[in-house]
Design an enzyme around this catalytic site. Structure first.
Site: not given
Ligand code: NAD
Length: 483
Positions: A155, A254-255, A288
């Site tokens: 998000w 991308e984590l 991130c």
């Molecule tokens: P998240 O992992 O909770 O969610 C990301 C996506 O995965 C969303 O679409 C979500 O609905 C889905 N998701 C959530 N739980 C799931 C599950 N159990 N099984 C399958 N899919 C699932 O992450 P977030 O809270 O939305 O974002 C924050 C994280 O994202 C931070 O760690 C941040 O650093 C990382 N991030 C990384 C980058 C990058 O380019 N490296 C960019 C932006 C954000």
């Protein structure tokens, strides 16, 4: 202006059809600046997921036959439509995410540039002719789209992240099923509507929302899906990567990050400290690549910390629709609880709160711009990504100490360093173990540059020609002519 703005209807987009809740379960989408409900988001059923996969499989057959020139036109028109609707999209981003409107406008422009970049790059997707060992033999490495892709995004960059995935996949000739975050759906749907209006054939792109676990598992099981591109947290990324191997999908992950910023003593300390605070509190720290661990040379540590803390305290926090606001709320209540816990734990482990440190008492999810000094590795915040307006400042002795602290975590996404000394800058670029090293400024990525992490921060690249090639596979063709 705001009273006239209508938050858009939330739907699913499958096979070119716009689908309302129609008996499906829904979830409320919350405005983080007020805690109020913006709209009700329909959840895809597993049948909807299957329909989206089937649509993407059909869409791929059409889209892979579409010339690069025609794909390019659709992507360019999409960029134009995003710019034409920039004010509405920026407002949606601000309402769903809480990012100040000026930052949301910049996000829209970057999202448009992502489509533009893919529109340009897809016309240059050259293969190679490899010198053959004998006359009449032609050896060719041809680039082909991987196939239907599944995409997931968080998000925190609700237009940029889906834009990157949609633009890359579509430019390369892949079809796509994308599941953006349920927290910021209208921003992603705005992109979908722009793609449709730009002439993308039905089913080539599909957008779902739902219960993330089951939806993702269904997509990962689908044989027709040949690639996964995921942006989000480390645990969810690892979970999806494991599932993706069962059907041998390619992956880009991308984590999370926990970016170090090293400040050497030969810089203008106050200028760098003010820039650091501006970079840290952009999007309330929910990026991130947000700089989080500020390692500052012993000799300038106290000056840097007090200038940083002063800048943090002066930052105007409030309604993100107010042009005077510099930082809005965090996106959800979970972040508030996490930030409070990190600050409390740091204090228990000897850290000092130099600015902020608590919620702002008002409706919505506001947390003060916070600066901690005296942070040691014993503090949870020094190890866990805070993903919020939290900066940690600690001293370093010399180059080796600075690099050792920067490389201490199993994450490696972005890092920053400030020095006027060219030799130090050169050594840092090699010594820091991460995907992106940014020297003497704060901008990590552009649409035309590669972006990705190492270690737990992920695998694969987005952006630049490297990110474009992630949606392609190379087919080798060896052809002998008859004499
Ligand atoms: P998240 O992992 O909770 O969610 C990301 C996506 O995965 C969303 O679409 C979500 O609905 C889905 N998701 C959530 N739980 C799931 C599950 N159990 N099984 C399958 N899919 C699932 O992450 P977030 O809270 O939305 O974002 C924050 C994280 O994202 C931070 O760690 C941040 O650093 C990382 N991030 C990384 C980058 C990058 O380019 N490296 C960019 C932006 C954000």
């Amino acid at each position: 202006m705001m009273t006239e703005f209508a938050y858009p209807q939330l739907q699913l987009w499958i096979g070119g059809r716009w689908i309302d809740a129609e008996g499906r379960s829904t979830e409320p989408v919350i405005n983080p600046a007020t805690g109020g409900i913006l709209g009700q988001l329909p959840h895809a059923t597993l049948g909807d997921v299957d329909a989206a996969v089937a649509a993407a499989a059909d869409g791929f057959r059409t889209w892979r036959q579409t010339s690069a020139l025609d794909r390019s036109r659709v992507l360019r028109r999409t960029a134009d439509l995003l710019r034409a609707g920039a004010e509405n999209l920026a407002t949606v981003i601000t309402l769903e995410l809480g990012k100040p409107l000026a930052e949301a406008r910049r996000e829209v422009e970057t999202a448009a540039e992502m489509f533009e970049w893919a529109a340009e790059e897809c016309r240059r997707s050259y293969g190679r002719i490899i010198p053959a060992r004998s006359p009449g033999l032609r050896l060719m490495a041809l680039r082909e789209p991987v196939g239907p892709a599944a995409a997931f995004s968080g998000w925190n960059a609700p237009a940029i992240t889906p834009a990157r995935k949609l633009a890359g996949a579509l430019g390369a000739g892949c079809s796509i099923v994308i599941k953006p975050s349920e927290g910021t759906p209208a921003a992603a749907l705005f992109l979908a509507r722009a793609l449709e209006a730009a002439g993308l054939p039905p089913g080539v792109a599909n957008m779902l929302f739902g219960n993330p676990g089951p939806v993702a598992e269904r997509l990962m099981e689908a044989e027709a899906i040949r690639m996964v591109t995921f942006t989000g947290s480390v645990p969810v990324g690892k979970h999806l990567a494991a599932l993706a191997t069962r059907t041998m999908k390619r992956g880009v992950f991308e984590l999370g990050g926990h970016a170090p910023a090293l400040v050497f003593p030969d810089v203008d300390v106050e200028v760098v400290a003010r820039g650091a605070a501006a970079a840290k509190f952009r999007n309330a720290g929910q990026i991130c690549t947000s700089p989080t661990r500020f390692y500052v040379h012993d000799s300038i540590h106290d000056r840097f910390a007090s200038a940083f803390a002063a800048a943090a305290s002066e930052l105007r926090v409030g309604d993100p629709l107010d042009p005077a606001t510099r930082m809005g709320p965090v996106q959800n209540a979970r972040r508030l609880v996490a930030l409070e816990g990190l600050v409390r734990d740091a204090q228990e482990n000897g850290a000092t709160v130099a600015a902020g440190g608590a919620r702002v008492e008002r409706p919505g999810f506001f947390f003060q711009p916070t600066v901690l000094t005296g942070v040691t590795p014993a503090c949870r915040a020094a190890n866990e990504e805070p993903f919020g307006p939290l900066a940690l400042i600690a001293p370093f002795r010399d180059f080796d100490d600075a690099v050792a602290q920067a490389n201490r975590l199993p994450l490696g996404l972005a890092s920053y360093a400030f020095t006027r000394d060219l030799a130090t800058a050169d050594r840092l670029a090699t010594a820091i173990d991460c995907g992106n090293v940014v020297l003497n400024h704060w901008v990590v990525s552009f649409p035309e540059t590669p972006f990705g992490g190492v270690k737990d921060s992920g695998v694969g690249l987005e952006g630049g020609s490297e990110g474009f090639h992630a949606f392609e596979q190379v087919k080798f063709v060896s052809q002998k002519s008859f004499d």
